[in-house]
Design an enzyme around this catalytic site. Structure first.
Site, PDB file in Angstrom:
ATOM      1  N   ARG A  50      12.255 -63.047  62.175  1.00  0.00           N
ATOM      2  CA  ARG A  50      12.246 -63.574  63.543  1.00  0.00           C
ATOM      3  C   ARG A  50      11.014 -64.419  63.879  1.00  0.00           C
ATOM      4  NH1 ARG A  50      12.559 -57.879  66.519  1.00  0.00           N
ATOM      5  NH2 ARG A  50      11.366 -56.751  64.961  1.00  0.00           N
ATOM      6  N   ASP A  92      16.226 -64.558  65.609  1.00  0.00           N
ATOM      7  CA  ASP A  92      16.157 -63.213  66.171  1.00  0.00           C
ATOM      8  C   ASP A  92      17.563 -62.655  65.989  1.00  0.00           C
ATOM      9  OD1 ASP A  92      16.395 -60.932  67.621  1.00  0.00           O
ATOM     10  OD2 ASP A  92      15.018 -61.590  69.198  1.00  0.00           O
ATOM     11  N   LYS A 147      21.403 -48.475  52.828  1.00  0.00           N
ATOM     12  CA  LYS A 147      21.528 -47.114  53.317  1.00  0.00           C
ATOM     13  C   LYS A 147      20.358 -46.802  54.248  1.00  0.00           C
ATOM     14  CE  LYS A 147      19.101 -43.851  51.632  1.00  0.00           C
ATOM     15  NZ  LYS A 147      17.689 -43.845  51.291  1.00  0.00           N
ATOM     16  N   GLU A 215      10.142 -36.131  43.711  1.00  0.00           N
ATOM     17  CA  GLU A 215       9.289 -37.291  43.969  1.00  0.00           C
ATOM     18  C   GLU A 215       7.861 -36.805  44.153  1.00  0.00           C
ATOM     19  OE1 GLU A 215      11.072 -40.463  46.481  1.00  0.00           O
ATOM     20  OE2 GLU A 215      11.994 -38.728  47.438  1.00  0.00           O
ATOM     21  N   HIS A 239      22.074 -40.445  47.297  1.00  0.00           N
ATOM     22  CA  HIS A 239      21.765 -40.481  45.860  1.00  0.00           C
ATOM     23  C   HIS A 239      22.257 -39.234  45.117  1.00  0.00           C
ATOM     24  CE1 HIS A 239      19.485 -43.812  47.223  1.00  0.00           C
ATOM     25  NE2 HIS A 239      18.372 -43.177  47.518  1.00  0.00           N
ATOM     26  N   LYS A 339       9.912 -34.343  48.421  1.00  0.00           N
ATOM     27  CA  LYS A 339       8.758 -35.246  48.360  1.00  0.00           C
ATOM     28  C   LYS A 339       7.546 -34.401  47.970  1.00  0.00           C
ATOM     29  CE  LYS A 339      10.657 -38.925  50.750  1.00  0.00           C
ATOM     30  NZ  LYS A 339      11.698 -39.470  49.877  1.00  0.00           N
ATOM     31  N   LYS A 344       7.055 -36.656  39.162  1.00  0.00           N
ATOM     32  CA  LYS A 344       8.253 -37.455  39.456  1.00  0.00           C
ATOM     33  C   LYS A 344       9.246 -37.275  38.326  1.00  0.00           C
ATOM     34  CE  LYS A 344       9.910 -42.190  40.347  1.00  0.00           C
ATOM     35  NZ  LYS A 344      10.725 -41.979  41.525  1.00  0.00           N
TER      36      LYS A 344
HETATM   37  N1  LIG Z   1      11.802 -49.473  52.216  1.00  0.00           N
HETATM   38  C1  LIG Z   1      12.494 -48.762  51.339  1.00  0.00           C
HETATM   39  O1  LIG Z   1      11.987 -48.288  50.322  1.00  0.00           O
HETATM   40  C2  LIG Z   1      13.952 -48.529  51.555  1.00  0.00           C
HETATM   41  C3  LIG Z   1      14.621 -49.072  52.627  1.00  0.00           C
HETATM   42  N2  LIG Z   1      15.958 -48.869  52.785  1.00  0.00           N
HETATM   43  C4  LIG Z   1      16.677 -49.475  53.906  1.00  0.00           C
HETATM   44  O2  LIG Z   1      16.476 -50.890  53.890  1.00  0.00           O
HETATM   45  C5  LIG Z   1      16.449 -51.403  55.202  1.00  0.00           C
HETATM   46  C6  LIG Z   1      15.121 -52.136  55.418  1.00  0.00           C
HETATM   47  O3  LIG Z   1      14.077 -51.195  55.262  1.00  0.00           O
HETATM   48  P1  LIG Z   1      12.544 -51.610  55.272  1.00  0.00           P
HETATM   49  O4  LIG Z   1      12.352 -52.891  54.546  1.00  0.00           O
HETATM   50  O5  LIG Z   1      11.796 -50.413  54.841  1.00  0.00           O
HETATM   51  O6  LIG Z   1      12.296 -51.822  56.822  1.00  0.00           O
HETATM   52  P2  LIG Z   1      11.187 -52.733  57.499  1.00  0.00           P
HETATM   53  O7  LIG Z   1      11.051 -52.256  58.900  1.00  0.00           O
HETATM   54  O8  LIG Z   1       9.977 -52.844  56.665  1.00  0.00           O
HETATM   55  O9  LIG Z   1      11.894 -54.161  57.510  1.00  0.00           O
HETATM   56  C7  LIG Z   1      12.957 -54.490  58.350  1.00  0.00           C
HETATM   57  C8  LIG Z   1      12.845 -55.950  58.698  1.00  0.00           C
HETATM   58  O10 LIG Z   1      13.874 -56.258  59.629  1.00  0.00           O
HETATM   59  C9  LIG Z   1      13.346 -57.127  60.587  1.00  0.00           C
HETATM   60  N3  LIG Z   1      13.993 -57.042  61.900  1.00  0.00           N
HETATM   61  C10 LIG Z   1      14.258 -55.936  62.618  1.00  0.00           C
HETATM   62  N4  LIG Z   1      14.855 -56.299  63.784  1.00  0.00           N
HETATM   63  C11 LIG Z   1      14.950 -57.646  63.784  1.00  0.00           C
HETATM   64  C12 LIG Z   1      15.488 -58.618  64.691  1.00  0.00           C
HETATM   65  N5  LIG Z   1      16.058 -58.290  65.831  1.00  0.00           N
HETATM   66  N6  LIG Z   1      15.413 -59.918  64.348  1.00  0.00           N
HETATM   67  C13 LIG Z   1      14.844 -60.300  63.190  1.00  0.00           C
HETATM   68  N7  LIG Z   1      14.323 -59.432  62.289  1.00  0.00           N
HETATM   69  C14 LIG Z   1      14.394 -58.135  62.591  1.00  0.00           C
HETATM   70  C15 LIG Z   1      11.919 -56.693  60.761  1.00  0.00           C
HETATM   71  O11 LIG Z   1      11.227 -57.810  61.254  1.00  0.00           O
HETATM   72  P3  LIG Z   1       9.729 -57.729  61.833  1.00  0.00           P
HETATM   73  O12 LIG Z   1       8.889 -57.704  60.590  1.00  0.00           O
HETATM   74  O13 LIG Z   1       9.610 -58.989  62.614  1.00  0.00           O
HETATM   75  O14 LIG Z   1       9.670 -56.483  62.667  1.00  0.00           O
HETATM   76  C16 LIG Z   1      11.519 -56.289  59.357  1.00  0.00           C
HETATM   77  O15 LIG Z   1      10.901 -57.325  58.635  1.00  0.00           O
HETATM   78  C17 LIG Z   1      16.638 -50.206  56.135  1.00  0.00           C
HETATM   79  O16 LIG Z   1      18.014 -50.086  56.416  1.00  0.00           O
HETATM   80  C18 LIG Z   1      16.183 -49.025  55.269  1.00  0.00           C
HETATM   81  O17 LIG Z   1      16.790 -47.822  55.675  1.00  0.00           O
HETATM   82  C19 LIG Z   1      16.687 -48.148  51.864  1.00  0.00           C
HETATM   83  C20 LIG Z   1      16.078 -47.576  50.776  1.00  0.00           C
HETATM   84  C21 LIG Z   1      14.662 -47.672  50.554  1.00  0.00           C
HETATM   85  O1  LIG Z   2      16.353 -44.400  48.980  1.00  0.00           O
HETATM   86  C1  LIG Z   2      15.262 -43.856  48.805  1.00  0.00           C
HETATM   87  O2  LIG Z   2      14.870 -43.664  47.531  1.00  0.00           O
HETATM   88  C2  LIG Z   2      13.503 -43.450  47.227  1.00  0.00           C
HETATM   89  C3  LIG Z   2      13.469 -42.900  45.808  1.00  0.00           C
HETATM   90  O3  LIG Z   2      13.967 -43.883  44.941  1.00  0.00           O
HETATM   91  P1  LIG Z   2      13.511 -43.917  43.404  1.00  0.00           P
HETATM   92  O4  LIG Z   2      14.278 -45.060  42.857  1.00  0.00           O
HETATM   93  O5  LIG Z   2      12.024 -44.114  43.412  1.00  0.00           O
HETATM   94  O6  LIG Z   2      13.877 -42.611  42.817  1.00  0.00           O
HETATM   95  C4  LIG Z   2      12.860 -42.488  48.209  1.00  0.00           C
HETATM   96  O7  LIG Z   2      11.467 -42.367  47.946  1.00  0.00           O
HETATM   97  C5  LIG Z   2      13.080 -43.024  49.609  1.00  0.00           C
HETATM   98  O8  LIG Z   2      12.528 -42.096  50.540  1.00  0.00           O
HETATM   99  C6  LIG Z   2      14.536 -43.200  49.885  1.00  0.00           C
HETATM  100  O9  LIG Z   2      14.730 -43.845  51.130  1.00  0.00           O
END
Ligand SMILES: NC(=O)C1=CN([C@@H]2O[C@H](COP(=O)(O)OP(=O)(O)OC[C@H]3O[C@@H](n4cnc5c(N)ncnc54)[C@H](OP(=O)(O)O)[C@@H]3O)[C@@H](O)[C@H]2O)C=CC1
Ligand SMILES: O=C1O[C@H](COP(=O)(O)O)[C@@H](O)[C@H](O)[C@H]1O
Length: 489
Positions: A50, A92, A147, A215, A239, A339, A344
């Protein structure tokens, strides 16, 4: 075997491109596909976020991610080819009128549009309606969704219904990154390409199965998300239940997406319910306190950055799962995940039954049963524990428990093990849904998990403490001890 590139070029649109997952996993995975020559020549990658950013600034952000997260080091030539594919779009995601910006960069006639939603699930519906408003939903437009899909069965239905207003099931790719792991995929090969396992894989031969996903990390700065989810929603609902279904399913007719998903679904539907009547014998929930993990001191869950000190969220769960079908009658599957555990490791241990009769009883009152150990990560490999005769001329035969040990890194020395996301992004571009979760699977998993979550909530019992760096609460050991078994550690 040489890889053949068979897919049409794509417009891969990465929503949430500045987020943690995109920077840590998705951008490096796309780059690795470039290195491997698996991106079609005309494939383009568009980051969406955004804030205002020029394409040059976006390239800088991508380059920083690569430098930080590509463990092998960045190849300059591949990087030059890769960044030449990049565009950036400021949107956005809650404003449908802003999606028109994407029409300037995508080419629906010549490229397949693959939209990766790396954003909170609460805005998946907004993205779908924005894409629709901009006229970008055509027959081969795909969406890849992260997810967790929802927080419970009902909320998952709301999200799935919203996506389904714009996309058919065949256009929806629900990610469970464990399905992209090399060794999880290998479960299909182990089970269905080896006669020794096809014939012994049931209650006649198997005593019980253990699945551990341990983990060492804590919440890693994701308190807001994690505290609302807990280990049941974060790991078990997706998972662990996916691993369980691959292990327990009937042989699919072939390896097409629906053949595999139909069989996994039957397992999920056969899980014996756990509710307020039986959760005490069948589940243990824990929360870590401070301790030492791999030699370093680690804070307790309630002392993590951003913590709410009253939280009763579980960071550990162990569950005795019974599968009510012909094959698995009387064979418990014990699941355990947490966790900040001792080390691991994701592994499956299949414990075979004792022999019906011991011909070595004069020397050995009992013989240890065979075990099959499948190490999913790290040190991927497969071990079979067998008894062998120790060479020698003594009067009595000496037996020894030995291992047939197939380590992937030794056996496939020159093969790089790809990150799960590389495979999943590639499969989504190829249009193969086998490694993605179908809506009915998500719902069957939620429906079973909700029973446990409701029982826990209704009980008002706090989670049991366990020290960071341990294998979870003592009650988890006791749960197996009641069945006269113990965890493999
Ligand atoms: N991180 C991980 O290891 C894992 C994540 N997931 C899933 O992946 C997805 C992303 O996770 P993650 O990367 O950690 O989350 P983050 O919060 O780090 O990233 C989400 C992004 O979405 C953007 N966003 C949210 N709302 C808006 C909007 N209205 N307009 C534009 N951009 C927007 C945010 O922008 P801004 O930076 O501007 O706020 C941010 O950059 C989630 O569904 C999470 O559950 C699944 C497994 C593991
Ligand atoms: O989806 C997720 O997975 C990680 C663990 O993934 P791995 O590939 O490192 O085994 C977990 O740490 C995280 O909380 C969860 O959202």
């Amino acid at each position: 075997m040489a890889q053949k590139l068979s897919h049409k070029p794509c417009d891969l649109v990465l929503f949430g491109t500045k987020g943690d997952l995109a920077r840590r996993k998705l951008i490096p995975s796309l780059y690795q596909l470039e290195v491997a020559g698996l991106l079609a020549a005309d494939t383009r990658i568009t980051g969406v976020a955004r804030n205002e950013m020029t394409t040059e600034e976006y390239i800088e952000l991508v380059t920083t991610s690569l430098e930080r997260f590509v463990k092998e080091g960045v190849d300059e030539e591949a990087k030059t080819r890769f960044v030449a594919r990049l565009n950036y779009c400021q949107i956005d995601m809650k404003s449908p009128e802003q999606y028109k910006a994407l029409c300037e960069v995508v080419d629906l006639e010549n490229r397949t549009m693959v939209n990766y939603f790396s954003t909170p699930p609460s805005i998946f519906g907004d993205i779908c309606s924005g894409l629709n408003a901009a006229g970008l939903v055509v027959d081969d437009t795909r969406v890849v969704v992260e997810k967790p899909i929802g927080h419970c069965l009902e909320s998952s239905k709301v999200i799935n219904d919203k996506i389904a207003e714009y996309f058919k099931e065949s256009q929806i790719y629900r990610i469970d990154h464990y399905l992209g792991k090399e060794t999880v995929l290998n479960l299909l090969v182990l089970r269905f390409a080896n006669a020794i396992f096809t014939n012994n894989w049931d209650h006649e031969c198997i005593d019980h199965v253990q699945i551990t996903v341990a983990e060492v990390v804590g919440v890693e700065g994701r308190w807001g998300y994690y505290d609302d989810a807990g280990q049941m929603r974060d790991m078990v609902q997706n998972h662990l239940l996916q691993i369980l279904s691959l292990l327990a399913m009937e042989p699919p007719v072939d390896i097409s997406a629906d053949s595999i998903r139909d069989e996994k679904l039957k397992v999920l539907r056969a899980l014996r319910p756990i509710d307020s009547n039986n959760y005490q014998e069948k589940t243990v929930r824990g929360q870590y306190t401070s301790g030492f993990v791999e030699g370093k001191s680690a804070p307790g869950y309630l002392e993590e950055e951003g913590a709410n000190t009253q939280s009763t969220t579980e960071t550990f769960a162990s569950i005795r799962v019974d599968i009510d079908n012909w094959r698995w009658a009387g064979v418990p599957f014990y699941l355990r995940t947490g966790k900040r555990m001792a080390s691991k490791g994701t592994e499956i241990v299949v414990h075979f039954k004792d022999l019906p009769h011991n011909i070595f009883k004069d020397t050995y009152k009992s013989l240890p049963a065979n075990k099959l150990l499948i190490r999913l990560q790290p040190d991927e490999g497969v071990e079979i524990h067998l008894l062998n005769k120790v060479p020698g001329l003594g009067e009595t035969m000496e037996l020894q428990n030995t291992k047939l040990d197939l380590s992937f890194s030794d056996t496939f020395k020159n093969e790089r093990i790809a990150d799960a996301y590389e495979r999943l992004i590639l499969e989504a571009m190829l249009g193969n849904q086998s490694l993605f979760v179908r809506r009915d699977e998500v719902e069957a998993a939620w429906s079973w998990v909700d029973g446990i979550l409701d029982a826990w909530k209704g009980s008002n019992e706090p989670p049991r403490p366990y020290a960071a760096g341990s294998w979870g609460p003592v009650a988890s050991i006791a749960m197996l001890a009641r069945d006269e078994r113990e965890w493999d550690e």
